[in-house]
Design an enzyme around this catalytic site. Sequence first.
Site, PDB file in Angstrom:
ATOM      1  N   SER A 727      20.367 -25.893  46.433  1.00  0.00           N
ATOM      2  CA  SER A 727      20.137 -26.638  45.186  1.00  0.00           C
ATOM      3  C   SER A 727      20.722 -28.044  45.203  1.00  0.00           C
ATOM      4  O   SER A 727      20.468 -28.815  44.285  1.00  0.00           O
ATOM      5  CB  SER A 727      20.719 -25.856  43.999  1.00  0.00           C
ATOM      6  OG  SER A 727      22.092 -25.637  44.180  1.00  0.00           O
ATOM      7  N   LYS A 770      24.753 -24.309  35.148  1.00  0.00           N
ATOM      8  CA  LYS A 770      24.873 -25.661  35.698  1.00  0.00           C
ATOM      9  C   LYS A 770      24.841 -26.713  34.595  1.00  0.00           C
ATOM     10  O   LYS A 770      25.654 -27.654  34.582  1.00  0.00           O
ATOM     11  CB  LYS A 770      23.760 -25.906  36.699  1.00  0.00           C
ATOM     12  CG  LYS A 770      23.878 -25.092  37.980  1.00  0.00           C
ATOM     13  CD  LYS A 770      22.705 -25.339  38.908  1.00  0.00           C
ATOM     14  CE  LYS A 770      22.833 -24.541  40.189  1.00  0.00           C
ATOM     15  NZ  LYS A 770      21.694 -24.742  41.105  1.00  0.00           N
TER      16      LYS A 770
END
Length: 847
Positions: A727, A770
């Site tokens: 990611s 996140k």
Amino acid sequence: MSETLSLPVIPLRELVLFPGVSTPIAVGRPGTLKAIEMAKSLSEPLVLAVTQRQNTAEVKSEDLHTLGVIARIEQVQRSLAGVQVLLHAQERGMAVRFEEHEDGYREAVVRKVEQMEPTDDADPAFLALHREARARAAELGQKSGLPQEAVRQVLAGIQNPGQLADLVAGYIDVPTAERQSLLETLSVEERLRRVLIHVQRQLDVLSAQEDLQSKVQEELGDRQREIFLREQMKAIQRELGDEDDGEQLEELREQLAALDLPEDARKEVDRELKRLSRLGREAMEAQVIRTFLETIAELPWSERSEERLDLQEAERVLDEDHYGLEDVKDRILEFLAVRQLRLAVDAAEAEAAAADGADVDGADTVELDALAPEGAAEETTAHEGAPKTAAKGDTQKAPILLFVGPPGVGKTSLAKSIARAMGREYVRISLGGARDEADIRGHRRTYVGAMPGRILKGMKQAGTKNPVFLLDEIDKLGASFHGDPASALLEVLDPAQNDSFTDHYLGVPFDLSEVMFACTANFLQNLPGPLLDRMELIEFSSYTESEKLAIARQYLVPRQLRQNGLSETQIEIGEDALQRVVSEYTREAGVRQLEREIGRLARKVARRIASRDVERMAVDADTVAELLGRPKVHPEKKAERDQVGVATAMYYTPVGGDIMFVEATVMPGKGELVLTGQLGDVMKESARAAWSYARAHAEALHIAPSNFEQDVHVHVPAGAIPKDGPSAGITMATALVSALSGRPVRHDIAMTGEITLNGRVLPIGGVKEKVLGGVRAGIRTFVMPKDNEPDLEDIPEEVRSQIEVVPVSELGEVLALALRDGSYEQGRLLFPDVRAEDVQPLSDFPH
């Protein structure tokens, strides 16, 4: 110098020969057979018999001891079982060197070895040693079962002390290494002394065995006497009318008769009752059978809790015990709603059947099926062989739920709340560390100390057939040579099979289909696929800061005040104080550490109040540091300014999300890419993909070709912490392009997404955590893959209203947003200092 001989070699495995002793050996190795044939062809059939250092099939010269015995081949006998050779050891011999013969056997140049005689044969100490060794050897021979006369004759024929030591050493039971050591002891006095020690040790062992055997015989005699006396006592009790065993057996029979047992269980119970009535009270098997029947009587074969199907009340109980967790609450309320409707349908069908005079046992069953709603007949007969008790409301199997999430988010306590909301009994067993199949299925009754498995123990503890049964820490199951408990759970947690679960101890099927099983786990990857397939997955994500504040205010603070003897009039914890405890003193997905810190806070205040320093205390953000000390957690904050080669990424951990910085810098070199910061393989591959993309699209990215002749160093700080995952791909690409082009990256933007060589941005996981970590760090603009837009619904509305999320599908869009003053028009990455007609679209470059 003593004479030397050239003799064939016979290697011995786990065997040492002594001079004067004849020993038969079995021969099977080709080399040894050839050595025997060679020795037989000599005028005197002599060989050198030496012991191997290790018991191996293939023998090398260095694997043999150098000191052995020169032995004469007395007899060779061949049979279907192999070759037996009788060797008579004559004297010690030392191999000066070994030689491999071309015919496949080994020869040795042997020098005879003479033993060292005592300096004075008439020395009293030596004479005493010789006599003692002879006497103890005679005693050992007699205790070993040899005829006394034969032992006397053998010892009388040997007067030489060295020969006596060798003879006794050849027959005593000592390890091979010690026997070789005795063979290599050339001093007669020393060898005689060591042999005497071994003989005395064996005599002590034989004496201990005789004592133990005597005690066992005495104990057996006492046991028989005890049995005889007990039989007498039993007869006396029978005469006096004091025996109550018959009453106990009759009481047990009545308990079993009152149970609503399935046919198989009833047959087994009747058979064991007959066996128990035939056995005496003192029979060893009687207690085993009695324990089995008592276990049967204690299990809930037909007892059920009366369920609470009031949806409003169940919702109130769930909300009262837990904050949030809407998914699992909805699933429980759905189950209750469906069960409520099914009971109404069952009642209506029963009334219709009664009104029509339907004979359930006769031919009218077909008419009843015809009146049922579409699909009802199939559902009623879905599990044949299970007891047909539709009137009791068991036509729908209970769900099997799997709660997966980080520690401390309420998985275990939620199961207890579910039981309270539904009005069912609650049972919990912890499977952490269980590595024996018998923990689940129990032991067979043939084993001493056999007992049911933990599933049936839990059912006995619940006392009802339909409890809420929590299998805690199911991902911590182990496996050993005793079996795999996860495999045993396959039947327990399968709605199509658990209506006939068979415990090894019980031996008859037990219906678990009405049990609502709930399992908890921290990590899905630790669960076997077949087991995971049987359960309904409900994921628990980490709590947001606002959720932690609400939980602390609603649940944790009142509970800690109660536990620490404080009232609301004595202490007031402000919202800013709780906010500071959450952000600076805890870093976790759940609220366990938060509750501990609130407890510490309450105890500090309780001490001041108990010491009469204060009567009441208001705790604010400044007071928290005074009471709890310096902050324990230092979350990352956003950068203060734009920088070239520094981009902000977001990452996910089981305890929540956060931001990290990816740094890239250009330096003189040979055009190599250097990666540091404890990066995993996947993260390194993302960096290489970004590097290749930048080189392939250098002109469109406004990068001078000469820059690729320099080295580029990519570093992710917090180098002691391992990092991995795809990611950070677009963040690495942004940092690389910024460093190579010299254009700064915006400090107020964070990004996440996987990158491909074509520049596509692929979706990732952990969006909620996140984004919340980025918000905590002070960032309000986020770049993420377009395919992750549906995941934004998981973010609380109060957070979504404060942030801007920009979905992207290719790297050009990311760079236009992240690089200061960038824009993306018609596939071109543009800046104020360049003209659009001078820039080629990124899509025009070969991929």
